[in-house]
Design a protein around this motif. Structure first.
Motif, PDB file in Angstrom:
ATOM      1  N   GLY A 197       0.828  -1.204   0.000  1.00 32.73           N
ATOM      2  CA  GLY A 197       0.000   0.000   0.000  1.00 32.73           C
ATOM      3  C   GLY A 197       0.857   1.247   0.000  1.00 32.73           C
ATOM      4  O   GLY A 197       2.088   1.178  -0.073  1.00 32.73           O
ATOM      5  N   ARG A 198       0.209   2.374   0.125  1.00 36.18           N
ATOM      6  CA  ARG A 198       0.939   3.648   0.132  1.00 36.18           C
ATOM      7  C   ARG A 198       1.451   3.996   1.525  1.00 36.18           C
ATOM      8  O   ARG A 198       2.391   4.752   1.664  1.00 36.18           O
ATOM      9  CB  ARG A 198       0.033   4.769  -0.358  1.00 36.18           C
ATOM     10  N   ARG A 199       0.787   3.435   2.556  1.00 39.01           N
ATOM     11  CA  ARG A 199       1.208   3.743   3.920  1.00 39.01           C
ATOM     12  C   ARG A 199       2.292   2.786   4.387  1.00 39.01           C
ATOM     13  O   ARG A 199       2.316   1.621   4.000  1.00 39.01           O
ATOM     14  CB  ARG A 199       0.013   3.668   4.869  1.00 39.01           C
ATOM     15  N   THR A 200       3.165   3.269   5.218  1.00 38.18           N
ATOM     16  CA  THR A 200       4.298   2.503   5.718  1.00 38.18           C
ATOM     17  C   THR A 200       3.862   1.182   6.331  1.00 38.18           C
ATOM     18  O   THR A 200       3.021   1.151   7.214  1.00 38.18           O
ATOM     19  CB  THR A 200       5.055   3.309   6.787  1.00 38.18           C
ATOM     20  N   GLY A 201       4.432   0.103   5.846  1.00 36.58           N
ATOM     21  CA  GLY A 201       4.206  -1.212   6.416  1.00 36.58           C
ATOM     22  C   GLY A 201       2.813  -1.789   6.219  1.00 36.58           C
ATOM     23  O   GLY A 201       2.495  -2.810   6.811  1.00 36.58           O
ATOM     24  N   GLN A 202       1.998  -1.164   5.404  1.00 35.75           N
ATOM     25  CA  GLN A 202       0.626  -1.627   5.214  1.00 35.75           C
ATOM     26  C   GLN A 202       0.417  -2.142   3.794  1.00 35.75           C
ATOM     27  O   GLN A 202       0.981  -1.603   2.844  1.00 35.75           O
ATOM     28  CB  GLN A 202      -0.368  -0.489   5.473  1.00 35.75           C
ATOM     29  N   PRO A 203      -0.431  -3.185   3.649  1.00 35.22           N
ATOM     30  CA  PRO A 203      -0.754  -3.646   2.301  1.00 35.22           C
ATOM     31  C   PRO A 203      -1.772  -2.702   1.665  1.00 35.22           C
ATOM     32  O   PRO A 203      -2.348  -1.837   2.332  1.00 35.22           O
ATOM     33  CB  PRO A 203      -1.378  -5.026   2.543  1.00 35.22           C
TER      34      PRO A 203
END
Length: 166
Positions: free
Chosen positions: A78-84
């Protein structure tokens, strides 16, 4: 590429998008020639054309060039750190590409239940065995279809236990 891989995971393996986006690169087991996908145990085989698509996706995953995701292990970062990638976002993208995810997933699992016993399918795709058994019964199948023979009578030589027998 991302939509094609996500669509294949839903259509071939009847996976909900919430589970598909939680897959990591480690769930794609590349052991020489075969490329199984770990959805349950054992890992599910991936047909050759799909395996090539999956490997290409691994090499060119999107959202990897941002400062927050250079080493992301998600199959769909995903676009957020550490997130799918969010499953709702992916669902909207697939629907925009005219891939009806909910209907396709339901049809995929019901088709597979016509070909495999429910417990086997549950283990291979990471479903609960009660879920696959319920879906199997909804499709009109019964356990008697999995073994040959007449299941309306008792086996030869079988005698029911009487009360008090041990």
């Amino acid at each position: 590429m991302r939509l094609r891989v996500a669509g294949v995971i839903v259509l071939l393996y009847a996976q909900p998008l919430t589970r598909a986006v939680r897959l990591t690169v480690d769930d794609v087991v590349h052991d020489g020639e075969a490329v199984p996908l770990r959805l349950g145990e054992p890992a599910s085989p991936v047909p050759a054309p799909v395996a090539a698509l999956l490997l290409e996706h691994l090499a060119t995953r999107s959202n990897m060039n941002t400062a927050t995701n250079p080493a992301s292990r998600w199959l769909f970062p995903g676009r957020r750190t550490g997130q799918p990638l969010g499953s709702n976002h992916l669902s909207a993208l697939l629907n925009k590409a005219d891939i009806p995810i909910a209907a396709a997933r339901g049809a995929a699992i019901r088709q597979q239940l016509l070909e495999l016993p429910a417990p086997v399918l549950a283990d291979a795709l990471g479903y609960h065995d009660k879920t696959t058994s319920r879906l199997r019964n909804e499709t009109g199948g019964t356990w008697s279809r999995y073994a040959p023979g007449d299941h309306t009578r008792s086996p030869a030589g079988w005698v029911p236990r009487r009360t008090g027998d041990s």
